[in-house]
Design an enzyme around this catalytic site. Structure first.
Site, PDB file in Angstrom:
ATOM      1  N   HIS A  34       0.745  -1.256   0.017  1.00  0.00           N
ATOM      2  CA  HIS A  34       0.090  -0.049   0.080  1.00  0.00           C
ATOM      3  C   HIS A  34       1.022   1.064  -0.088  1.00  0.00           C
ATOM      4  O   HIS A  34       1.695   1.421   0.794  1.00  0.00           O
ATOM      5  CB  HIS A  34      -0.861  -0.086   1.298  1.00  0.00           C
ATOM      6  CG  HIS A  34      -1.753   1.184   1.268  1.00  0.00           C
ATOM      7  ND1 HIS A  34      -2.917   1.076   1.026  1.00  0.00           N
ATOM      8  CD2 HIS A  34      -1.767   2.154   2.032  1.00  0.00           C
ATOM      9  CE1 HIS A  34      -3.811   2.010   1.261  1.00  0.00           C
ATOM     10  NE2 HIS A  34      -3.012   2.900   1.935  1.00  0.00           N
ATOM     11  N   ASP A  36       1.021   5.112  -0.117  1.00  0.00           N
ATOM     12  CA  ASP A  36       0.424   6.399   0.415  1.00  0.00           C
ATOM     13  C   ASP A  36       1.018   7.513  -0.101  1.00  0.00           C
ATOM     14  O   ASP A  36       2.074   8.078   0.175  1.00  0.00           O
ATOM     15  CB  ASP A  36       0.483   6.572   2.097  1.00  0.00           C
ATOM     16  CG  ASP A  36      -0.578   5.415   2.923  1.00  0.00           C
ATOM     17  OD1 ASP A  36      -1.626   5.492   2.469  1.00  0.00           O
ATOM     18  OD2 ASP A  36      -0.084   5.014   3.765  1.00  0.00           O
ATOM     19  N   HIS A  67      -2.448   4.727  -3.022  1.00  0.00           N
ATOM     20  CA  HIS A  67      -3.517   5.498  -2.269  1.00  0.00           C
ATOM     21  C   HIS A  67      -3.566   6.872  -2.507  1.00  0.00           C
ATOM     22  O   HIS A  67      -2.582   7.753  -2.016  1.00  0.00           O
ATOM     23  CB  HIS A  67      -3.797   4.957  -0.984  1.00  0.00           C
ATOM     24  CG  HIS A  67      -4.627   5.584   0.025  1.00  0.00           C
ATOM     25  ND1 HIS A  67      -4.404   5.741   1.308  1.00  0.00           N
ATOM     26  CD2 HIS A  67      -5.640   6.326  -0.353  1.00  0.00           C
ATOM     27  CE1 HIS A  67      -5.568   6.320   1.693  1.00  0.00           C
ATOM     28  NE2 HIS A  67      -6.232   6.779   0.703  1.00  0.00           N
ATOM     29  N   GLY A 143      -3.882  11.234   6.273  1.00  0.00           N
ATOM     30  CA  GLY A 143      -2.885  12.024   6.536  1.00  0.00           C
ATOM     31  C   GLY A 143      -1.670  11.569   7.124  1.00  0.00           C
ATOM     32  O   GLY A 143      -0.476  11.908   6.906  1.00  0.00           O
ATOM     33  N   PHE A 144      -1.754  10.674   8.089  1.00  0.00           N
ATOM     34  CA  PHE A 144      -0.786  10.118   9.181  1.00  0.00           C
ATOM     35  C   PHE A 144      -1.174   8.852   9.543  1.00  0.00           C
ATOM     36  O   PHE A 144      -2.196   8.571   9.674  1.00  0.00           O
ATOM     37  CB  PHE A 144      -0.797  11.186  10.347  1.00  0.00           C
ATOM     38  CG  PHE A 144      -0.309  12.602   9.941  1.00  0.00           C
ATOM     39  CD1 PHE A 144       1.094  12.807   9.864  1.00  0.00           C
ATOM     40  CD2 PHE A 144      -1.114  13.471   9.676  1.00  0.00           C
ATOM     41  CE1 PHE A 144       1.247  14.269   9.346  1.00  0.00           C
ATOM     42  CE2 PHE A 144      -1.258  14.687   9.350  1.00  0.00           C
ATOM     43  CZ  PHE A 144       0.213  15.242   9.065  1.00  0.00           C
ATOM     44  N   GLY A 146      -0.063   5.796  12.398  1.00  0.00           N
ATOM     45  CA  GLY A 146      -0.119   6.038  13.940  1.00  0.00           C
ATOM     46  C   GLY A 146      -1.223   6.705  14.496  1.00  0.00           C
ATOM     47  O   GLY A 146      -1.286   6.893  15.852  1.00  0.00           O
ATOM     48  N   ASP A 176      -8.269   0.691   6.199  1.00  0.00           N
ATOM     49  CA  ASP A 176      -7.073   1.450   6.352  1.00  0.00           C
ATOM     50  C   ASP A 176      -6.898   2.466   7.458  1.00  0.00           C
ATOM     51  O   ASP A 176      -7.646   3.318   7.591  1.00  0.00           O
ATOM     52  CB  ASP A 176      -6.719   2.341   5.013  1.00  0.00           C
ATOM     53  CG  ASP A 176      -5.368   2.938   4.996  1.00  0.00           C
ATOM     54  OD1 ASP A 176      -4.519   2.635   6.056  1.00  0.00           O
ATOM     55  OD2 ASP A 176      -4.935   3.799   3.955  1.00  0.00           O
ATOM     56  N   GLY A 177      -6.099   2.232   8.423  1.00  0.00           N
ATOM     57  CA  GLY A 177      -5.935   3.252   9.601  1.00  0.00           C
ATOM     58  C   GLY A 177      -5.917   2.724  10.825  1.00  0.00           C
ATOM     59  O   GLY A 177      -7.317   2.230  11.317  1.00  0.00           O
ATOM     60  N   GLY A 178      -5.032   2.603  11.770  1.00  0.00           N
ATOM     61  CA  GLY A 178      -5.193   2.267  13.138  1.00  0.00           C
ATOM     62  C   GLY A 178      -5.403   0.775  13.247  1.00  0.00           C
ATOM     63  O   GLY A 178      -5.834   0.082  14.395  1.00  0.00           O
ATOM     64  N   SER A 199       2.240   1.429  10.803  1.00  0.00           N
ATOM     65  CA  SER A 199       2.819   1.387  12.317  1.00  0.00           C
ATOM     66  C   SER A 199       2.710   0.044  13.027  1.00  0.00           C
ATOM     67  O   SER A 199       3.814  -0.219  13.600  1.00  0.00           O
ATOM     68  CB  SER A 199       2.307   2.459  13.095  1.00  0.00           C
ATOM     69  OG  SER A 199       0.831   2.555  13.224  1.00  0.00           O
TER      70      SER A 199
HETATM   71  C1  DX5 Z   1      -3.410   7.386   6.462  1.00  0.00           C
HETATM   72  C2  DX5 Z   1      -2.968   6.489   5.394  1.00  0.00           C
HETATM   73  C3  DX5 Z   1      -2.864   5.043   6.216  1.00  0.00           C
HETATM   74  C4  DX5 Z   1      -1.726   5.066   7.209  1.00  0.00           C
HETATM   75  C5  DX5 Z   1      -1.990   3.698   7.890  1.00  0.00           C
HETATM   76  O1  DX5 Z   1      -3.501   8.534   5.971  1.00  0.00           O
HETATM   77  O2  DX5 Z   1      -3.478   6.243   4.367  1.00  0.00           O
HETATM   78  O3  DX5 Z   1      -2.213   4.122   4.849  1.00  0.00           O
HETATM   79  O4  DX5 Z   1      -0.408   5.293   6.929  1.00  0.00           O
HETATM   80  O5  DX5 Z   1      -0.974   3.907   9.274  1.00  0.00           O
HETATM   81  P1  DX5 Z   1      -1.323   3.001  10.384  1.00  0.00           P
HETATM   82  O6  DX5 Z   1      -1.517   1.637  10.108  1.00  0.00           O
HETATM   83  O7  DX5 Z   1      -0.120   3.396  11.429  1.00  0.00           O
HETATM   84  O8  DX5 Z   1      -2.753   3.607  10.920  1.00  0.00           O
HETATM   85 ZN    ZN Z   2      -3.460   4.526   3.073  1.00  0.00          ZN
END
Ligand code: DX5
Ligand code: ZN
Length: 216
Positions: A34, A36, A67, A143-144, A146, A176-178, A199
């Site tokens: 994936h 980003d 993505h 955006g981020f 973690g 996707d996310g957390g 993460s």
């Molecule tokens: C968020 C991204 C995700 C993110 C996932 O903007 O699209 O792909 O990097 O990161 P974790 O798995 O740490 O939440």
């Molecule tokens: Zn993503």
């Protein structure tokens, strides 16, 4: 038991040792990668562009999902295909005409998925789902990496699962996310097919965390 796909997001990998990290993910059972892509405008962060994807392409045969968290997917999508992406995950929220973009993808035989943010209703994208390979449900605001998994995403996953099954669509549900061992399990139980994780995989032992996610 259905097969769950694990898609490591290399945003949290050790970029200095990217090729080793990619290899390690593959050996540990990763199914795709994936990527980003953030333009500093659609989201408040800047990450990678086509050149890095080109390099990653040389390092793996697994499917590469780009993505696209960018304001102008219409202007740049060809570059991400030329760089070697297999599937483009576009955002319904990008300020471009999603229908038009998809028309181009279908005409040009480009594989794609539709992404929705946590505050976007699932019903909004029903008309775009037919040929979409993936429905990417964001379980954090993009955006981020973690960030903490937003639990209301589970209801959205369930609703999507229901709709896709009832309508016999081939679209796979990706989250996707957390994602970690707990939220990953909840997502699978709600109907997810693919888990993205940055993460949890790269800030822990890569092999162990991918294996844990695969066996949830
Ligand atoms: C968020 C991204 C995700 C993110 C996932 O903007 O699209 O792909 O990097 O990161 P974790 O798995 O740490 O939440
Ligand atoms: Zn993503």
């Amino acid at each position: 038991m259905k097969k769950i796909e694990i898609s490591p997001s290399i945003i949290s990998s050790d970029l200095l040792n990217l090729s080793e990290q990619i290899k390690k993910c593959e050996e540990s059972g990763a199914d795709s990668f994936h990527l980003d892509v953030m333009d500093g405008d659609f989201v408040n962060n800047i990450t990678m562009g086509p050149d890095l994807i080109k390099a990653i392409r040389r390092g793996t045969k697994l499917r590469l999902d780009a993505h696209l968290m960018i304001n102008r997917p219409d202007k740049y999508y060809k570059k991400f295909i030329d760089a070697g992406s297999d599937v483009l995950l576009i955002h319904y929220e990008s300020p471009v005409d999603t229908g038009n973009l998809i028309k181009n993808f279908n005409r040009e035989n480009i594989r794609y998925g539709i992404t929705i943010n946590p505050d976007t209703d699932f019903n909004k994208i029903l008309k775009y789902l037919d040929n979409a390979e993936i429905l990417l449900i964001m379980s954090v605001y993009p955006g981020f990496s973690g960030q903490k998994f937003i639990e209301s995403s589970l209801a959205k996953i369930k609703k999507a699962r229901d709709y896709i099954d009832k309508n016999n669509l081939n679209t796979r549900i990706e989250v996707d996310g957390g994602i970690d061992n707990i939220t990953g399990k909840m997502s699978i139980d709600s109907g997810a097919d693919i888990l993205v994780s940055a993460s949890y995989i790269f800030y822990n032992n890569i092999e162990q965390s991918i294996k844990t996610l695969k066996n949830l």
